[in-house]
Enzyme design. Sequence first.
Site, PDB file in Angstrom:
ATOM      1  N   LYS A 124       3.390  -2.920  12.297  1.00 37.93           N
ATOM      2  CA  LYS A 124       3.589  -1.563  11.737  1.00 37.93           C
ATOM      3  C   LYS A 124       3.850  -0.523  12.803  1.00 37.93           C
ATOM      4  CE  LYS A 124      -0.905  -2.672  11.839  1.00 37.93           C
ATOM      5  NZ  LYS A 124      -1.706  -3.733  11.285  1.00 37.93           N
ATOM      6  N   VAL A 141       2.614  -3.208   5.826  1.00 35.67           N
ATOM      7  CA  VAL A 141       1.775  -2.301   5.024  1.00 35.67           C
ATOM      8  C   VAL A 141       1.059  -3.111   3.947  1.00 35.67           C
ATOM      9  CG1 VAL A 141       1.722  -0.275   3.519  1.00 35.67           C
ATOM     10  CG2 VAL A 141       3.438  -0.417   5.335  1.00 35.67           C
ATOM     11  N   LYS A 166       1.188   3.315   8.417  1.00 34.20           N
ATOM     12  CA  LYS A 166       1.543   2.706   7.127  1.00 34.20           C
ATOM     13  C   LYS A 166       2.038   3.758   6.130  1.00 34.20           C
ATOM     14  CE  LYS A 166      -1.644  -1.133   7.839  1.00 34.20           C
ATOM     15  NZ  LYS A 166      -3.039  -1.562   7.678  1.00 34.20           N
ATOM     16  N   GLY A 195      -6.045  -9.681   7.109  1.00 31.98           N
ATOM     17  CA  GLY A 195      -6.475 -11.086   7.136  1.00 31.98           C
ATOM     18  C   GLY A 195      -5.308 -12.014   7.401  1.00 31.98           C
TER      19      GLY A 195
HETATM   20  N1  HSE Z   1      -6.617  -3.586  11.101  1.00 31.42           N
HETATM   21  C1  HSE Z   1      -5.795  -3.516   9.935  1.00 31.42           C
HETATM   22  C2  HSE Z   1      -6.673  -3.167   8.762  1.00 31.42           C
HETATM   23  C3  HSE Z   1      -5.107  -4.834   9.737  1.00 31.42           C
HETATM   24  O1  HSE Z   1      -7.891  -3.183   8.920  1.00 31.42           O
HETATM   25  O2  HSE Z   1      -6.176  -2.837   7.693  1.00 31.42           O
HETATM   26  C4  HSE Z   1      -4.010  -4.830   8.745  1.00 31.42           C
HETATM   27  O3  HSE Z   1      -2.987  -3.947   9.093  1.00 31.42           O
END
Ligand code: HSE
Length: 405
Positions: free
Chosen positions: A100, A127, A200, A298
């Site tokens: 991203k 995203v 995002k 994940g």
């Molecule tokens: N570190 C990000 C989150 C991972 O916790 O959403 C996914 O973009």
Amino acid sequence: MVKIGIIGFGVVGSGVYEVIRKNKESIARKSGDEIDIKYILDIRDFSSHEESHLFVNNFDRMVADDEISIIVETMGGLDPAYEYTKRALSCGKSVVTSNKELVATYGDELLKIAYDNGCSYLFEASVGGGIPIIRPLNQCLAANEIGGITGILNGTTNYILTQMIKDGQSFEEALKDAQDLGYAERNPSADVDGHDACRKICILTSLATGKKIEYKKVYTEGITNITLRNVEYAGKLGYVIKLIGMSRVCDSGKVNVMVAPMMILKEHPLASVEGVNNAIMVDGNAIGSAMFYGPGAGKLPTASAVVADVIDIAKNRGSENRLLWVKADGEVIIPQDESQFKYFVRVGAPYAEAKAQIREVFGECTCIDLYEDEFGFVTNEIAEGDLKAKFASLSYKVIDFTRIL
Ligand code: HSE
């Protein structure tokens, strides 16, 4: 046979490998061709990996190989992902990414290079992890003018806030748990300071408006200052606190876009999104409101989105023509001081002492008195600049304020 290379064999890259191996037959059926991993680029030693022959440590070999038509970039960060992506697209190789930071920073340029070279740059996984949102926004909702996007876009912070709300954990305890569970980015600041969510919402808003939203210009506030007192006030007033990324298209055509912790009513659909899950509400002028919900981070959920993009490219070879957004002429984002909300404000003084002045400055408002040394109240809807001007006229200290969605 569609031959691909993976660059970056971390959490997401190894997830892509696993999904392609595990679902080989159904992926071939849906792509109309077999997807074969020819190279994996990673500077670390994978000599004991069961397919160690796939590993290379030189990008030149992959990009020069005419058999490779798709490169999966799961390195993260800008350097060297930006250079590698430009080189691959310039050679007419499509690139699929979960990165991203790269999409938010250079998406306009990379999409143009892809367009000029008859290939694709796809980033569904950038995203919402495994949640389909880029393709729905770009294709299924294409008939709509998008007026607003509101989302819980970061799994780590949503996990932390959920732990604070449900289990009374402190911010620090919940962050440690999130890191132990592998949700947080390498540098937790990207999550907890709101930068990840900001990238995002910028990607989604760029996609919805066709104009590049520069994430460095977007007001971004994280959750590091949220305490159990904030959580308790919110709960008593019927709200929960969530880190929200939102954008609204104004009548002027400019966009109000921001990331901040906000209080949302417990009945709001986003309030029940817990743990590492993400959810995105899209307001379109034909569909009304649609919500996309699911695992926002994940290994396998994110790999699921990456592999779906690979399948899309394999299936639609010859129809790559997707110029999704460009740099706009002039300013696109409205100043934060012009954004309007109701606010919950904490004042660092006993209620009995300060209430008369609060009423005088803010009019009749709901007050909540839970602690001896402070109290809170809810304002009417006003512009953020006006709110701050009113604060300046108070003789009491404002501890903090939270926007109410
Ligand atoms: N570190 C990000 C989150 C991972 O916790 O959403 C996914 O973009």
